[in-house]
Design a protein around this motif. Sequence first.
Motif, PDB file in Angstrom:
ATOM      1  N   LYS A 151       0.832  -1.215   0.000  1.00 20.48           N
ATOM      2  CA  LYS A 151       0.000   0.000   0.000  1.00 20.48           C
ATOM      3  C   LYS A 151       0.860   1.257   0.000  1.00 20.48           C
ATOM      4  O   LYS A 151       0.558   2.253  -0.657  1.00 20.48           O
ATOM      5  CB  LYS A 151      -0.910   0.019   1.238  1.00 20.48           C
ATOM      6  N   ALA A 152       1.959   1.188   0.772  1.00 17.98           N
ATOM      7  CA  ALA A 152       2.794   2.384   0.933  1.00 17.98           C
ATOM      8  C   ALA A 152       3.606   2.698  -0.318  1.00 17.98           C
ATOM      9  O   ALA A 152       3.863   3.869  -0.618  1.00 17.98           O
ATOM     10  CB  ALA A 152       3.739   2.186   2.126  1.00 17.98           C
ATOM     11  N   LEU A 153       4.030   1.655  -1.033  1.00 18.56           N
ATOM     12  CA  LEU A 153       5.013   1.876  -2.097  1.00 18.56           C
ATOM     13  C   LEU A 153       4.503   1.624  -3.511  1.00 18.56           C
ATOM     14  O   LEU A 153       5.032   2.207  -4.476  1.00 18.56           O
ATOM     15  CB  LEU A 153       6.239   0.976  -1.854  1.00 18.56           C
ATOM     16  N   ALA A 154       3.521   0.748  -3.661  1.00 15.55           N
ATOM     17  CA  ALA A 154       3.126   0.343  -5.018  1.00 15.55           C
ATOM     18  C   ALA A 154       2.655   1.520  -5.877  1.00 15.55           C
ATOM     19  O   ALA A 154       3.037   1.597  -7.057  1.00 15.55           O
ATOM     20  CB  ALA A 154       2.074  -0.764  -4.963  1.00 15.55           C
ATOM     21  N   PRO A 155       1.843   2.431  -5.372  1.00 15.75           N
ATOM     22  CA  PRO A 155       1.379   3.510  -6.257  1.00 15.75           C
ATOM     23  C   PRO A 155       2.521   4.328  -6.855  1.00 15.75           C
ATOM     24  O   PRO A 155       2.530   4.611  -8.059  1.00 15.75           O
ATOM     25  CB  PRO A 155       0.499   4.360  -5.322  1.00 15.75           C
ATOM     26  N   ALA A 156       3.492   4.667  -6.007  1.00 17.54           N
ATOM     27  CA  ALA A 156       4.614   5.468  -6.522  1.00 17.54           C
ATOM     28  C   ALA A 156       5.467   4.648  -7.483  1.00 17.54           C
ATOM     29  O   ALA A 156       5.946   5.161  -8.501  1.00 17.54           O
ATOM     30  CB  ALA A 156       5.465   5.983  -5.359  1.00 17.54           C
ATOM     31  N   MET A 157       5.676   3.366  -7.172  1.00 18.00           N
ATOM     32  CA  MET A 157       6.461   2.509  -8.082  1.00 18.00           C
ATOM     33  C   MET A 157       5.754   2.385  -9.429  1.00 18.00           C
ATOM     34  O   MET A 157       6.389   2.464 -10.482  1.00 18.00           O
ATOM     35  CB  MET A 157       6.670   1.127  -7.466  1.00 18.00           C
ATOM     36  N   GLN A 158       4.439   2.208  -9.373  1.00 18.01           N
ATOM     37  CA  GLN A 158       3.675   2.119 -10.627  1.00 18.01           C
ATOM     38  C   GLN A 158       3.850   3.392 -11.445  1.00 18.01           C
ATOM     39  O   GLN A 158       4.039   3.349 -12.654  1.00 18.01           O
ATOM     40  CB  GLN A 158       2.191   1.909 -10.327  1.00 18.01           C
ATOM     41  N   ALA A 159       3.765   4.510 -10.763  1.00 19.74           N
ATOM     42  CA  ALA A 159       3.895   5.796 -11.469  1.00 19.74           C
ATOM     43  C   ALA A 159       5.275   5.940 -12.105  1.00 19.74           C
ATOM     44  O   ALA A 159       5.418   6.517 -13.181  1.00 19.74           O
ATOM     45  CB  ALA A 159       3.628   6.945 -10.500  1.00 19.74           C
ATOM     46  N   ARG A 160       6.283   5.404 -11.422  1.00 19.31           N
ATOM     47  CA  ARG A 160       7.647   5.499 -11.964  1.00 19.31           C
ATOM     48  C   ARG A 160       7.943   4.413 -12.985  1.00 19.31           C
ATOM     49  O   ARG A 160       8.950   4.451 -13.682  1.00 19.31           O
ATOM     50  CB  ARG A 160       8.677   5.407 -10.823  1.00 19.31           C
TER      51      ARG A 160
END
Lengths: 200, 274
Positions: A90-99
């Motif tokens: 939850k904490a990291l996946a959204p930003a990783m997806q965006a990158r």
Amino acid sequence: MNLQLEGFHAIVANAETEAGGAVARALAGEGARLSLDGSAEAAAAADRRSPVGAAVFVLPPLPEGGFASLEAEVVRQALQQVDAVAGLFKALAPAMQARGFGRFLFVGPVEAKAMTARSADLDRTVGLAVLGLMKAMSGELGPHGVTCNAILWDSGRTGAERSRILTATGAMTAYLASPLSGFLTGLVVGVDDARQGGVF
Amino acid sequence: MDLGLTGRAAVISGGSKGQGLATAEALLAEGCRVAIAARTPETLQAAAAQLEAQAPGRVLAVAADMTDAADVDRVVAAACERFGGVDIAVSNVIGHVIDPASAGPHAGYFTDTPTSEYAVEFKQLLLSAWLLVRAVIPGMKARGWGRIFNIASGSAREPQWEIPHILPNTVRPAVAAMHRSLAVELAPHGITVNNMLTGPIATQRMIDYFTWLAKDTGADVDALLAERYRQLPVRRPGQPEDMGRMIAFLCSQQAAAISGQSIAVVGGRLRHIY
């Protein structure tokens, strides 16, 4: 082999454990920068400071024994490890997806896929639940350049065998954290000297 | 990561193209010496020239039919003579052929496939791997170190019924089981054995296969391939280097405890949890 991890930011949750230490040493040996607080809040903060390339969750040792002998509170606390892994996603996946890049890795006990001689019902249950989560997330995050893999180590060995297994666990984790491993996702790699499991 | 492979000697069957060639390149990059074997002299020599340019003096090429015991023994003997032994063996003989005009076994569904082609597929995939392993094991045992790989297919684990694939769906699991058994048998001798499950990796063979399939079914090859990739979590084909690098890593000193595994280099295609 240059794993291209120089300066790479990785989170290692439970690095104070034996397997966590092996993972941290392997990553640091390749030049990665490590954050060692694996809580969801700390991971999110670490990612804001510097984009996290890989998050490694190392399952800490859980109480041994069969379910019949375990207290309900012990079981409840152990199951919170699954929440902790979900929290990292939850904490990291959204930003990783965006990158368009990220690596999630789970390092757990081989009992998650094999019925060893150890009385380790919690390792089996929690480990397999996390494997299910990892596999599901490999499908969900794969299109965004984020891979999810698991390494299961045989903690039942001693002496030189144990040392070799821990070395391999750390090295395999570093390989799968590498930018070179983008085609590898949904894997469960056993590190057990061929002792555990069936054909697959 | 220093894999500790400088000077190690490898034999790769089916080493002139695709994943076999990429494995040779990856091992040479780590300081290994490599013998490649393949049937077709012209293709083999072209591959050898390419590898020799990368690693002068560390490449041996032997034309051979790796389903023939005498040929396999000749390849291993040549590698031993040139390199002093064989530390790494990679079995990469292909199974069914794509061109319908060629001698079988052929790609097909169960109802299209003559019984006789199963025996040929076993010869191609299982016998070739067994002969290679049989030839290299004594030296590996004597040195207390070895790495053995079976480049297999994801169909060893999950049958591909959406394409005409009955032969590999049947034979690949048997070959994987043989290597899993070997992993246990050889572990006390410092020898690891792993199955490498391959999938949609952009080799010429895969392109040829889907070109044939498109022609056979009246479909558009680009559409077929696009649909194939869309079904993968990673949404793209792999490259032969993905397999080559993984094998090189598993050859390392650090990976000495990783054996008996079936490692799927398939872009997440397989759906089982473990």
